[in-house]
Write a protein that holds these residues in place. Sequence first.
Motif, short mmCIF file in Angstrom:
data_model
loop_
_atom_site.label_atom_id
_atom_site.label_comp_id
_atom_site.label_asym_id
_atom_site.label_seq_id
_atom_site.Cartn_x
_atom_site.Cartn_y
_atom_site.Cartn_z
N LEU A 48 -3.57 -15.98 -24.31
CA LEU A 48 -3.77 -16.27 -25.74
C LEU A 48 -4.24 -17.70 -25.96
O LEU A 48 -5.03 -17.96 -26.87
N SER A 49 -3.76 -18.59 -25.11
CA SER A 49 -4.17 -20.00 -25.28
C SER A 49 -5.67 -20.16 -25.00
O SER A 49 -6.27 -21.14 -25.43
N PHE A 50 -6.23 -19.22 -24.27
CA PHE A 50 -7.68 -19.23 -24.03
C PHE A 50 -8.41 -18.30 -25.01
O PHE A 50 -9.62 -18.10 -24.88
N ASP A 51 -7.63 -17.70 -25.91
CA ASP A 51 -8.21 -16.83 -26.95
C ASP A 51 -8.95 -15.63 -26.34
O ASP A 51 -10.01 -15.23 -26.82
N VAL A 52 -8.38 -15.08 -25.28
CA VAL A 52 -8.95 -13.85 -24.72
C VAL A 52 -8.02 -12.69 -25.07
O VAL A 52 -6.84 -12.88 -25.39
N LEU A 53 -8.56 -11.49 -25.00
CA LEU A 53 -7.78 -10.31 -25.38
C LEU A 53 -7.28 -9.57 -24.14
O LEU A 53 -8.08 -9.19 -23.28
N PRO A 54 -5.97 -9.37 -24.04
CA PRO A 54 -5.45 -8.66 -22.88
C PRO A 54 -5.46 -7.14 -23.06
O PRO A 54 -5.28 -6.63 -24.16
N VAL A 55 -5.67 -6.46 -21.93
CA VAL A 55 -5.54 -4.99 -21.88
C VAL A 55 -4.58 -4.68 -20.73
O VAL A 55 -4.68 -5.28 -19.66
N TYR A 56 -3.65 -3.76 -20.96
CA TYR A 56 -2.66 -3.41 -19.95
C TYR A 56 -2.87 -1.96 -19.54
O TYR A 56 -2.55 -1.05 -20.33
N PRO A 57 -3.38 -1.71 -18.36
CA PRO A 57 -3.69 -0.34 -17.97
C PRO A 57 -2.49 0.60 -17.98
O PRO A 57 -2.65 1.79 -18.27
N GLU A 58 -1.29 0.07 -17.68
CA GLU A 58 -0.11 0.97 -17.71
C GLU A 58 0.11 1.50 -19.13
O GLU A 58 0.53 2.64 -19.32
N ILE A 59 -0.15 0.60 -20.11
CA ILE A 59 0.07 1.01 -21.50
C ILE A 59 -0.94 2.09 -21.88
O ILE A 59 -0.60 3.07 -22.55
N ASN A 60 -2.18 1.91 -21.43
CA ASN A 60 -3.18 2.95 -21.70
C ASN A 60 -2.72 4.28 -21.12
O ASN A 60 -2.88 5.34 -21.73
N ALA A 61 -2.18 4.20 -19.88
CA ALA A 61 -1.78 5.43 -19.21
C ALA A 61 -0.64 6.12 -19.95
O ALA A 61 -0.67 7.33 -20.19
N LEU A 62 0.37 5.33 -20.34
CA LEU A 62 1.52 5.98 -20.99
C LEU A 62 1.13 6.50 -22.38
O LEU A 62 1.64 7.54 -22.82
N GLN A 63 0.20 5.79 -23.03
CA GLN A 63 -0.21 6.29 -24.34
C GLN A 63 -1.07 7.56 -24.20
O GLN A 63 -0.99 8.46 -25.02
N SER A 64 -1.83 7.61 -23.12
CA SER A 64 -2.58 8.84 -22.85
C SER A 64 -1.60 10.00 -22.65
O SER A 64 -1.85 11.12 -23.12
N ALA A 65 -0.52 9.72 -21.95
CA ALA A 65 0.47 10.78 -21.69
C ALA A 65 1.13 11.24 -22.99
O ALA A 65 1.32 12.43 -23.21
N MET A 66 1.44 10.28 -23.85
CA MET A 66 2.10 10.65 -25.10
C MET A 66 1.16 11.46 -26.00
O MET A 66 1.60 12.22 -26.83
N ARG A 67 -0.15 11.25 -25.78
CA ARG A 67 -1.14 12.01 -26.54
C ARG A 67 -1.60 13.26 -25.79
O ARG A 67 -2.60 13.87 -26.14
N LYS A 68 -0.88 13.58 -24.69
CA LYS A 68 -1.16 14.79 -23.89
C LYS A 68 -2.55 14.76 -23.25
O LYS A 68 -3.16 15.80 -23.06
N ARG A 69 -3.05 13.58 -22.96
CA ARG A 69 -4.37 13.49 -22.35
C ARG A 69 -4.28 13.18 -20.85
O ARG A 69 -5.28 13.27 -20.14
N SER A 70 -3.12 12.78 -20.38
CA SER A 70 -3.04 12.27 -19.01
C SER A 70 -3.34 13.34 -17.96
O SER A 70 -3.89 13.04 -16.90
#
Lengths: 428, 391
Positions: A48-70
């Motif tokens: 954040l101090s460099f003003d970049v945007l983080p992406v967390y692949p585990e979060i994408n994966a678990l959200q895919s699972a919750m949406r039945k896409r995994s």
Amino acid sequence: MDNVDKEPSMLKQKEMIGAHFDRLAEAPAQGKKVVYTFVPGNLTELLLSFDVLPVYPEINALQSAMRKRSGDFISEAERIGHSEDVCTYVKCDIGMKRSGNIGPTGKPIPKPDLLLLSYTGCFTFLKWFELLREEYDCPVVLLHTPYQADGEITPSMREYMVRQIRSEVIPALEKLTGRAYDEDRLRECLELSRQAEDDMVHVLESAQNRPSPIDAYFGGVFYIGPMFTAFRGTKAAVDYYAMLKQEVDARIARGEGPITPDGPMGPEKYRLVVEGPPNWTHFREFWRMFSEEGAVVVASTYTKVGGVFDFGFRHDPNDPLGTLADYCMGCYTNRSLPQRVEMLASYAKKFSADGILVNSVKSCNSFSAGQLVILREVEKRTGIAGGFIETDLVDARYFSAANVKNRIESYLQMIEQKRSGKTEEVRA
Amino acid sequence: MVDAKQTVTEIVARADALYHDLEFGAVKRWKETHPGGKVIGCLPTYAPRELAHAAGMLPVYLRGAGDQVEIIRGDAYFQSYICQLPRGMIELALSGRLDSFDGFLFPAICDVIRNLSGIWQLHFPDKLARYLDIPQNFDVEVGGRFYAEELRRLLTDFEQLSGQKVSDDALRHSIGVYNTHRRVIQNLMDLRSEKPWLVPADETYLVLRAGDVLPVEEHIEMIKQYLQSVVELERPMRDHSRVVVSGAFCEQPPLGLIRTLERAGCYIVWDDMTISARFIAGDVSTSGDPCVALARAFIEQGVESASVYSCKKKKGSELCETVRKAGAQGVIFAAPSFCDPALLDQPMLQTALDQESIPWTAFKYAENLGQFQVIREQAGTFSDSIRLWGA
């Protein structure tokens, strides 16, 4: 929790996450840089101090699972040669990328400009980003977090971490953004982290009340969301946790239990400590197996995977790089098995638990290898009943609902019997 | 010629006996002849055995229980989706077979071995159970410095265990001994790739595995004698294909599986089954600070491995190079079931091979696998296809 009245903090979190994914979708057009990294041992404040945007692949994966896409994503990864034996988070992520990399809000997640491999507590992370490196043409910077094998952080470990952050991670971010490292900005973020951490710990510790106003596992995963991902170090996170704290305190004052996907939970009958990550493909069904029985989770280790704050650690703005190092090395899966046993035993006592339940997931050796030993040790030390169920993170093929439900019910009956045994002993 | 044949027979028989002896008679005999001597068991893949050697200890590589011990207690420690090796280790320990060991070293290779170190700490508190964090940062001034410090800490532990203070000269001497060891092993590997019919896969494997348990000086002599004798033998060159075996660096395939591959028509001209002793390519410097020298060698001369983050080269390029150097025609990926490092590596390695049109096939095994027919058919078909059509 679509069926129940949402508390303001729930709405706020949803809004925060939605806005983050919107920012990500707009990042290429806005010229914003995107950095993929992992939840355990993440350097969010530094990013954040460099003003970049983080992406967390585990979060994408678990959200895919919750949406039945995994399931589809995992099949895609296996089709291109990934073994059925390996981590399903990885396969879900690879499959998602190959299927267009669409995020949970339906908008595309941009390609990474940098892969920040925070190798903390999970060997698979190394392989995961080696695989992503093949997928994307972008630089990788590695942060190797030494394991607390002997239950301590040595000066050499700390020095190694700080040196990596200073000589590799920061230069990589400077090169990426064209900005110079701004330590004052980092200190500001760390101060905001510290404030939010205080309130989050307050929320987690509220489970010492009877009834517990929160479920520290199923509800807990929502509570840790902002802290473990893109929001630690922001004013939004501070506001979120202050709001959450108020709501939880109000529930305590009213003598209320947790809010479940089906509304407020009924009378609290069992207090459990849970070790291991949840299953995401059947998250609500899984939660319901507990809540319908009056079982509330009063403490969990999964809610410490992105940082252990309840034993006193707080990010320290006065030692910006050292505190990042300490944070990374302190994450739950970076701790030795004896430390994990100690932590679970202390939870059992502190939260007056009736039992400890392990949810062992096929995908995660970091959590799972040794859990049977952990369980026996905690039982031995605390005298509470231990239970064991097996599921997976995001692969629905390994969630056998009937089997899991049977085991949970049998386990709760065992706790009941143990209680009656104690009552009989007292009467005698 | 007769002498050579007999020498080879005797060496292989000795190596075979050592391989099959999971009561670790050789360790017990070493302790009898070295009163007060300490033995350290090292888990795969790479352990800096020089440190133990310099402390007057016997370092022994432990690779599970193979296919010889029925796992009864070990299965109660691990879920079905955890690989076989740690079950074997628990079985060996709980059955008393490791009683003569004084300590155990768990190098960072994967989460299972890492957590096994914790199980050891909890279950065997009277034994040294030491995890060794290998650096994943390959800057000598960053990862190298950290690793040198780790090695110093490990050396201190070994000194305490052995009761023997280790001087820099003593450690440099041990590095020199292991340099010789690496060289003779390389000679064997070279012969294997030049004339694989002279050094069958199972023999080579047994002779190298003998080094898991023998004192290094004895193992050097064993390899030297084997090499001197085996080149004198007249062994027929068969119409086999030449393959590299990859993925078997930790949990080992059963001996029967190795024999099966050769019987199916594959000369194994390189493998990573015995990579432990070859983890550092070439000599380690014997001048200056010996811990720094070992750390530097790991950083600069360490081979590509699934347990080490790949940052130096494009993933798989080293495997392609190995194939070329060894004159191999294809690669057999043989990985243990549930082995995250090996199995997560495979798609990347396979892509690299595809890009260079190097044929490959893949299967999984467990150390206690008993049926090889399917693998024999698969390996046989693979061998036939690369000999007949090049792919």
